[in-house]
Design an enzyme around this catalytic site. Structure first.
Site, short mmCIF file in Angstrom:
data_model
loop_
_atom_site.label_atom_id
_atom_site.label_comp_id
_atom_site.label_asym_id
_atom_site.label_seq_id
_atom_site.Cartn_x
_atom_site.Cartn_y
_atom_site.Cartn_z
CE LYS A 87 -10.25 -2.35 16.90
NZ LYS A 87 -11.45 -1.64 16.36
CB THR A 88 -5.49 -0.79 11.72
OG1 THR A 88 -6.20 -2.02 11.97
CG2 THR A 88 -4.34 -1.09 10.78
CG ASP A 132 -6.74 -6.44 13.21
OD1 ASP A 132 -7.30 -5.97 14.21
OD2 ASP A 132 -7.18 -6.29 12.05
CB THR A 181 -14.12 -5.87 17.59
OG1 THR A 181 -14.11 -7.28 17.31
CG2 THR A 181 -13.45 -5.14 16.43
NE ARG A 240 -12.49 0.31 8.61
CZ ARG A 240 -12.28 -0.73 9.40
NH1 ARG A 240 -13.21 -1.65 9.56
NH2 ARG A 240 -11.13 -0.85 10.04
#
Length: 372
Positions: A87-88, A132, A181, A240
């Protein structure tokens, strides 16, 4: 290095309002920085380089290309999905594709309407504002954001009580990119103000292999196909985690191996760091061991299960449980958590006679705490 290099962003210029300009500096993956910065350096910079998520990638690409042709900022973008899926990275890509600066802040950092007003009033025309964990903003800040996203203005209240005056402050057009999230916690009025909503799913193993090959090249790590495939298969469908495991296997290969990330190095390193063939870590296996060995496969409440493994209930419920449920090791039932036949098989244990019946009890999709 220039902004066109295959590298990531690092926060350098911090604003008084707590946000920071992510375009301030670009760092190299070999610069000896900490893990957070190295992880950022592995992010793709363009939408064409973003692996996986084909549906979201194509939809977002259409939105951005249309905005470029109109010469105006695109609609606000909301990205949802589990942690670690990009997402980032996509927020950074939105700014890069538009060739505009990006301002980064987070929901927990904005607890008062004044905090948000300070961020919004400092934006330039066409700038991207990345929020965020947007679902963790305060209610007062959310209400201010409604107006800013729709009408590009905020009302600054001067004074208190009956004498208070609201002064409208016009804002230049900008684009909000929100990441969450837990999309269900966003109030409907806020969700409705996003012109594009994309949900990120877990990645296929082939996509993780592509990501790992690219990361290995950026890190100047020699890796063969079997080694990369071994890491990808244990990465929980999450880039990640895949990149983190690649760095740990690289460390093992440099210290104990021949400097090559091959299958042997991957298996030995992941065994050392308690990541098994199914991607389960120490906490995951501890939860399954307690569930099967101490409680006969369940059902058992999450708070009792947390005490058994020496962790907080929130840790078990938010860190271990989602993956165990998604992979079919554990189910949520009205009476508590229960082990599935796959859990017994994975641990090499023989389930009791009634274990299969427990595993097929109706699944509870209710909110946290119901089964506690």
């Amino acid at each position: 290095m220039t902004a066109g290099d295959a590298s990531g962003f690092r926060s350098e210029v911090h604003e008084a309002d707590g946000s920071w300009d992510a375009t301030a500096r670009v760092v190299d993956a070999e610069g000896g920085e900490d893990e957070r910065v190295v992880e950022a350096a592995l992010r793709p910079r363009r939408l064409a380089d973003f692996p996986g998520q084909p549906r979201v990638r194509d939809q977002l690409g259409l939105v951005l290309e249309a905005a470029r042709r109109r010469g105006s900022p695109p609609d606000h973008v909301l990205l949802s999905g589990p942690p670690g899926l990009g997402k980032t990275t996509l927020a950074m890509i939105v700014a890069a594709e538009l060739e505009r600066p990006i301002r980064v802040t987070s929901g927990p950092a904005i607890q008062h309407a004044g905090d948000l007003a300070a961020v919004l009033s400092s934006l330039d025309e066409g700038e991207v504002l990345f929020l965020d964990e947007i679902h963790r903003m305060s209610r007062a800040a959310e209400e201010m954001l409604y107006l800013a996203m729709e009408d590009f203005r905020v009302d600054v209240v001067v004074g208190k009580g009956p004498g208070a005056t609201a002064i409208p402050l016009e804002l230049p057009p900008f684009t909000v990119v929100g990441a969450t999230t837990r999309a269900g916690l966003l109030p409907a009025p806020l969700r409705d103000r996003f012109g594009f909503t994309g949900h990120l799913d877990f990645y296929a193993t082939d996509d993780l292999v592509t990501i790992l090959r690219r990361s290995a090249a950026l890190l100047d790590v020699e890796a063969d196909d079997p080694g990369v495939a071994e890491i990808a298969g244990r990465s929980r469908g999450t880039p990640r985690i895949a990149n983190r495991l690649l760095r740990r296997v690289r460390d093992w290969a440099q210290v104990h191996g021949e400097g090559v990330v091959d299958r042997h190095a991957a298996r030995e390193a992941l065994a050392l760091f308690d990541v098994d063939t199914a991607g389960l870590d120490r906490l995951d296996r501890a939860v399954l061991e307690a569930l099967c060995r101490r409680f006969g496969g369940g059902p058992v409440g999450v708070s009792t299960l947390a005490v058994a493994v020496g962790e907080e209930s929130d840790t078990v419920e938010t860190v271990a449980e989602p993956y165990l449920v998604r992979e079919g090791f554990m189910v949520r039932t009205p009476r508590g958590r229960a082990a599935s036949p796959r859990a017994w098989q994975h641990l090499g244990l023989t389930p009791p006679v009634d274990a299969p019946a427990q595993a097929v009890l109706p699944i509870d999709d209710g909110g946290p705490g119901r089964l506690g």
